[in-house]
Write a protein that holds these residues in place. Structure first.
Motif, PDB file in Angstrom:
ATOM      1  N   UNK A   1       0.840  -1.206   0.000  1.00 51.87           N
ATOM      2  CA  UNK A   1       0.000   0.000   0.000  1.00 51.87           C
ATOM      3  C   UNK A   1       0.869   1.247   0.000  1.00 51.87           C
ATOM      4  N   UNK A   2       1.904   1.284   0.845  1.00 49.70           N
ATOM      5  CA  UNK A   2       2.772   2.471   0.923  1.00 49.70           C
ATOM      6  C   UNK A   2       3.487   2.708  -0.405  1.00 49.70           C
ATOM      7  N   UNK A   3       3.989   1.630  -1.009  1.00 48.87           N
ATOM      8  CA  UNK A   3       4.662   1.776  -2.296  1.00 48.87           C
ATOM      9  C   UNK A   3       3.688   2.257  -3.357  1.00 48.87           C
ATOM     10  N   UNK A   4       2.486   1.736  -3.311  1.00 50.09           N
ATOM     11  CA  UNK A   4       1.477   2.120  -4.297  1.00 50.09           C
ATOM     12  C   UNK A   4       1.055   3.581  -4.136  1.00 50.09           C
ATOM     13  N   UNK A   5       0.770   3.991  -2.907  1.00 53.35           N
ATOM     14  CA  UNK A   5       0.328   5.368  -2.680  1.00 53.35           C
ATOM     15  C   UNK A   5       1.416   6.366  -3.070  1.00 53.35           C
ATOM     16  N   UNK A   6       2.658   5.997  -2.828  1.00 60.69           N
ATOM     17  CA  UNK A   6       3.765   6.869  -3.234  1.00 60.69           C
ATOM     18  C   UNK A   6       3.768   7.074  -4.752  1.00 60.69           C
ATOM     19  N   UNK A   7       3.423   6.039  -5.496  1.00 57.32           N
ATOM     20  CA  UNK A   7       3.448   6.109  -6.952  1.00 57.32           C
ATOM     21  C   UNK A   7       2.306   6.949  -7.519  1.00 57.32           C
ATOM     22  N   UNK A   8       1.152   6.974  -6.844  1.00 61.29           N
ATOM     23  CA  UNK A   8      -0.023   7.608  -7.459  1.00 61.29           C
ATOM     24  C   UNK A   8      -0.323   9.019  -6.951  1.00 61.29           C
ATOM     25  N   UNK A   9       0.445   9.501  -5.988  1.00 60.48           N
ATOM     26  CA  UNK A   9       0.107  10.797  -5.401  1.00 60.48           C
ATOM     27  C   UNK A   9       0.174  11.945  -6.413  1.00 60.48           C
ATOM     28  N   UNK A  10       0.979  11.786  -7.470  1.00 60.16           N
ATOM     29  CA  UNK A  10       1.090  12.834  -8.483  1.00 60.16           C
ATOM     30  C   UNK A  10       0.154  12.609  -9.676  1.00 60.16           C
ATOM     31  N   UNK A  11      -0.677  11.586  -9.603  1.00 62.94           N
ATOM     32  CA  UNK A  11      -1.577  11.273 -10.710  1.00 62.94           C
ATOM     33  C   UNK A  11      -2.936  11.945 -10.523  1.00 62.94           C
ATOM     34  N   UNK A  12      -3.730  11.877 -11.578  1.00 61.18           N
ATOM     35  CA  UNK A  12      -5.103  12.388 -11.536  1.00 61.18           C
ATOM     36  C   UNK A  12      -5.967  11.353 -10.815  1.00 61.18           C
ATOM     37  N   UNK A  13      -6.312  11.623  -9.563  1.00 61.06           N
ATOM     38  CA  UNK A  13      -7.040  10.645  -8.765  1.00 61.06           C
ATOM     39  C   UNK A  13      -8.463  10.433  -9.280  1.00 61.06           C
ATOM     40  N   UNK A  14      -9.027  11.406  -9.988  1.00 60.71           N
ATOM     41  CA  UNK A  14     -10.344  11.187 -10.591  1.00 60.71           C
ATOM     42  C   UNK A  14     -10.265  10.107 -11.664  1.00 60.71           C
ATOM     43  N   UNK A  15      -9.205  10.148 -12.429  1.00 61.08           N
ATOM     44  CA  UNK A  15      -9.003   9.127 -13.458  1.00 61.08           C
ATOM     45  C   UNK A  15      -8.841   7.755 -12.823  1.00 61.08           C
ATOM     46  N   UNK A  16      -8.027   7.674 -11.766  1.00 62.06           N
ATOM     47  CA  UNK A  16      -7.778   6.405 -11.087  1.00 62.06           C
ATOM     48  C   UNK A  16      -9.068   5.879 -10.452  1.00 62.06           C
ATOM     49  N   UNK A  17      -9.833   6.792  -9.821  1.00 66.13           N
ATOM     50  CA  UNK A  17     -11.074   6.362  -9.161  1.00 66.13           C
ATOM     51  C   UNK A  17     -12.090   5.828 -10.173  1.00 66.13           C
ATOM     52  N   UNK A  18     -12.230   6.486 -11.318  1.00 63.14           N
ATOM     53  CA  UNK A  18     -13.188   6.038 -12.336  1.00 63.14           C
ATOM     54  C   UNK A  18     -12.781   4.668 -12.879  1.00 63.14           C
ATOM     55  N   UNK A  19     -11.521   4.487 -13.134  1.00 61.52           N
ATOM     56  CA  UNK A  19     -11.009   3.217 -13.645  1.00 61.52           C
ATOM     57  C   UNK A  19     -11.255   2.108 -12.614  1.00 61.52           C
ATOM     58  N   UNK A  20     -10.952   2.393 -11.347  1.00 64.11           N
ATOM     59  CA  UNK A  20     -11.126   1.403 -10.276  1.00 64.11           C
ATOM     60  C   UNK A  20     -12.588   1.014 -10.102  1.00 64.11           C
ATOM     61  N   UNK A  21     -13.481   1.984 -10.179  1.00 64.54           N
ATOM     62  CA  UNK A  21     -14.908   1.706 -10.009  1.00 64.54           C
ATOM     63  C   UNK A  21     -15.425   0.777 -11.105  1.00 64.54           C
ATOM     64  N   UNK A  22     -15.008   1.013 -12.337  1.00 58.35           N
ATOM     65  CA  UNK A  22     -15.436   0.143 -13.436  1.00 58.35           C
ATOM     66  C   UNK A  22     -14.857  -1.263 -13.289  1.00 58.35           C
ATOM     67  N   UNK A  23     -13.621  -1.351 -12.808  1.00 59.41           N
ATOM     68  CA  UNK A  23     -13.016  -2.659 -12.604  1.00 59.41           C
ATOM     69  C   UNK A  23     -13.701  -3.421 -11.469  1.00 59.41           C
ATOM     70  N   UNK A  24     -14.098  -2.730 -10.448  1.00 59.09           N
ATOM     71  CA  UNK A  24     -14.816  -3.380  -9.350  1.00 59.09           C
ATOM     72  C   UNK A  24     -16.106  -4.010  -9.866  1.00 59.09           C
ATOM     73  N   UNK A  25     -16.795  -3.296 -10.729  1.00 59.50           N
ATOM     74  CA  UNK A  25     -18.030  -3.829 -11.310  1.00 59.50           C
ATOM     75  C   UNK A  25     -17.766  -4.961 -12.300  1.00 59.50           C
TER      76      UNK A  25
END
Length: 379
Positions: A275-299
């Protein structure tokens, strides 16, 4: 040495006396010849020596010139090869004709770019790499630097740090992501039609390969000729989607609070490390993009304890893409025996394996170089 007695001396003196005239003529002629030709002889000797030395010098100089030219040419060729071997950042322009179906009105992708990294080699194999949720092509740099194969790593739309604050790259859904990745793979395949194509997906990138198999089944004209496929820690059901599930519920308007919440979700030290390694990698990314992608994958996946969709999708991918290998890290080991048991019930063998490595080690050079080479040799 000859020893003369008195009788012998007298006989020699008598011989010289009787032949004095011929001997005198011969001696005179010899002297004349020596006097006439000594200068020319010395000149001839000097000329021969000079030209032999000069000729040797020319030979040495010529050899040195040839050696220098060969060394310069080799250096230049090697520099060109090194330039070709460098990892180069590139991009594909996104066009309307890249899509068979109409796009949702909020998916503004036409006229944008899909970015990727490429390292060309003379290998007859092209390996295309797909990253995990919120990550990018740079996660494969260490492998690309040492891979003997020609490699290309695609970054999902909107997942570059340069695009994080660019309103032109608004969040899009899983279907559009799949169309874009399919178009990128086909574009690379058209550039190198004689190279055998291997696809490698890490984490959510492995899920994308399963999704691509569905797209190619429905649109066989869009399917490239794939030689082999490798999935690294693909999701199985919701039980393996700890990070993806947390990101799917993220509120992008409160990024810091949400990231802190996600940091508290691990159930073991290994999960906390991931989790720590992952969060470090995504902090500079567009979290809206990541959240939308994750939501579709969950479904896209089914609840805990269910495996039917996973095996249906795995078998579909194997049917359209040839040789398939699926590797799980120790993070997935409590699911692995169930996966193997279900696979055997379906007659699936020599596809699934577990490696004693951490989740993120699956996309690093030590693991990938060995396993990608082994996969290609299985063909």
């Amino acid at each position: 040495m000859m020893i003369f007695d008195s009788a012998g001396a007298e006989r020699f003196a008598d011989f010289v006396s009787r032949r004095r005239a011929p001997l005198t003529a011969a001696g005179g002629l010899t002297g004349i010849l020596i006097g006439i030709y000594s200068d020319e002889a010395r000149g001839m000797i000097g000329w021969t020596w000079t030209h032999v030395v000069a000729g040797g010098t020319l030979v040495v100089l010529a050899a040195a010139g040839v050696f220098s030219a060969a060394w310069w040419g080799r250096g230049r060729l090697e520099r060109r090869r090194e330039l070709r071997r460098e990892i180069v950042a590139k991009s594909f322009d996104i066009h309307a004709d890249d899509f068979d179906d109409d796009l949702p009105s909020d998916h503004a992708v036409i006229g944008r770019e899909l970015r990727y990294l490429e390292r060309r080699t003379t290998s007859t194999h092209l390996v295309v790499l797909l990253h995990g949720l919120g990550l990018d092509a740079n996660d494969f740099r260490s492998f690309m630097n040492v891979a003997p194969q020609h490699t290309a790593a695609i970054t999902a739309f909107g997942h570059n740090t340069q695009e994080a604050r660019d309103d032109s790259y608004r969040a899009i859904g899983l279907a559009t992501h799949t169309d874009l990745v399919s178009g990128a793979i086909n574009n690379l395949h058209r550039q190198y039609p004689h190279k055998k194509l291997t696809l490698v997906g890490f984490s959510v990138g492995a899920d994308m390969l399963l999704r691509l198999a569905e797209l190619w089944r429905d649109h066989p004209d869009r399917k490239p000729r794939v030689s082999s496929v490798m999935l690294l820690d693909p999701n199985i059901n919701h039980s393996t989607m700890i990070i993806t599930g947390s990101m799917a519920q993220l509120n992008p308007d409160e990024p810091l609070a949400e990231l802190k919440r996600i940091a508290n979700t691990p159930r073991s030290p290994v999960e906390f490390q991931n989790i720590c390694e992952y969060l470090h990698k995504i902090t500079e990314k567009d979290l809206r993009q990541v959240q939308r992608y994750a939501a579709d994958l969950w479904d896209y996946w089914e609840p805990d304890g269910q495996y039917d969709l996973f095996f249906q999708r795995t078998q579909r991918l194997q049917a359209v893409c040839g040789t398939l290998r699926v590797f799980f890290s120790t993070h997935f080991e409590h699911h692995f025996n169930d996966v193997v048991a279900h696979a055997r019930q379906r007659g699936i063998r020599q596809v699934f394996d577990l490696r004693r490595v951490d989740h993120f080690e699956l996309c690093r050079e030590t693991f990938l170089k060995r396993e990608v080479t082994a996969l290609i040799r299985r063909r």
